[in-house]
Design a protein around this motif. Structure first.
Motif, PDB file in Angstrom:
ATOM      1  N   VAL A 123      -3.628   3.887  -1.335  1.00 32.86           N
ATOM      2  CA  VAL A 123      -3.715   3.116  -2.573  1.00 32.86           C
ATOM      3  C   VAL A 123      -3.208   1.726  -2.242  1.00 32.86           C
ATOM      4  O   VAL A 123      -2.080   1.564  -1.784  1.00 32.86           O
ATOM      5  N   TYR A 179      -5.067   9.192   2.646  1.00 28.59           N
ATOM      6  CA  TYR A 179      -5.522   8.389   1.525  1.00 28.59           C
ATOM      7  C   TYR A 179      -4.638   7.164   1.417  1.00 28.59           C
ATOM      8  O   TYR A 179      -3.454   7.210   1.733  1.00 28.59           O
ATOM      9  N   ILE A 185      -9.256   7.432   3.685  1.00 31.99           N
ATOM     10  CA  ILE A 185      -9.477   6.626   4.883  1.00 31.99           C
ATOM     11  C   ILE A 185     -10.105   7.489   5.971  1.00 31.99           C
ATOM     12  O   ILE A 185     -10.952   7.035   6.721  1.00 31.99           O
ATOM     13  N   LYS A 193       0.856  -1.186   0.000  1.00 30.15           N
ATOM     14  CA  LYS A 193       0.000   0.000   0.000  1.00 30.15           C
ATOM     15  C   LYS A 193       0.892   1.236   0.000  1.00 30.15           C
ATOM     16  O   LYS A 193       2.065   1.179   0.365  1.00 30.15           O
ATOM     17  N   CYS A 236      -5.206  13.051  -5.267  1.00 32.26           N
ATOM     18  CA  CYS A 236      -5.256  11.735  -4.607  1.00 32.26           C
ATOM     19  C   CYS A 236      -6.329  10.859  -5.238  1.00 32.26           C
ATOM     20  O   CYS A 236      -6.086   9.685  -5.558  1.00 32.26           O
ATOM     21  N   GLU A 237      -7.500  11.426  -5.440  1.00 30.30           N
ATOM     22  CA  GLU A 237      -8.611  10.658  -6.010  1.00 30.30           C
ATOM     23  C   GLU A 237      -8.318  10.233  -7.444  1.00 30.30           C
ATOM     24  O   GLU A 237      -8.585   9.087  -7.826  1.00 30.30           O
ATOM     25  N   ALA A 256      -6.477   6.744  -5.152  1.00 27.36           N
ATOM     26  CA  ALA A 256      -6.400   6.610  -3.696  1.00 27.36           C
ATOM     27  C   ALA A 256      -7.787   6.728  -3.071  1.00 27.36           C
ATOM     28  O   ALA A 256      -8.658   7.435  -3.570  1.00 27.36           O
ATOM     29  N   GLU A 257      -7.956   6.026  -1.970  1.00 32.15           N
ATOM     30  CA  GLU A 257      -9.214   6.025  -1.216  1.00 32.15           C
ATOM     31  C   GLU A 257      -9.014   6.806   0.079  1.00 32.15           C
ATOM     32  O   GLU A 257      -8.046   6.569   0.810  1.00 32.15           O
TER      33      GLU A 257
END
Length: 147
Positions: free
Chosen positions: A145, A143, A121, A97, A113-114, A118-119
């Motif tokens: 990934v 974030y 958190i 990650k 980031c998006e 990336a998610e």
């Protein structure tokens, strides 16, 4: 420890390595690569980025990836393209990650980031010992990934 990075390119940009740094256990720093982000068409530097290899308390709050796009080149998604190239390097290092952090109010960085896959958190508090906290950044968007 460090890999060849000449393959970190796409049709629009490439990452030109300008230095590496070894782990510094006393400061809690992991090994890192530092790049200039360069346009393929004209070899103009549009920004810079870095990848910090591994995970520890510093990367939890400061991230594995850092980036900056110079003001006159913003709006072209260079940062998210650079992040995607850095993810390839992280995979070579067998990282499972990558954490990317940014200030909650930095909308452009959040979009980067998006766009990088990336998610979010969560928005977390940085501990008082962290360098970025001491610079006034008390909260961060974290974030991830997953590779």
């Amino acid at each position: 420890m460090f890999f060849d990075t000449t393959d970190l390119r796409d049709q629009e940009i490439y990452l030109r390595l300008y230095r590496t740094s070894d782990e510094n256990i006393e400061k809690g720093y992991v090994p890192a690569y530092y790049f200039k982000i360069v346009r393929c068409v004209d070899d103009v530097e549009v920004g810079q980025c870095d990848l910090r290899i591994g995970h520890n308390d510093n990367t939890k709050y400061g991230g594995n990836i850092g980036y900056e796009i110079y003001e006159s080149y913003r709006g072209n998604h260079y940062a998210s393209k650079a992040c995607k190239l850095l993810l390839l390097l992280a995979k070579k290092h067998k990282m499972d990650k990558v954490i990317i952090t940014c200030a909650p109010e930095n909308i452009a960085s959040r979009k980067t980031c998006e766009h990088s896959g990336a998610e979010l958190i969560g928005i977390i508090d940085r501990p008082t010992w962290h360098e970025l906290y001491k610079n006034g950044q008390k909260k961060t968007c974290q974030y991830i990934v997953r590779l």
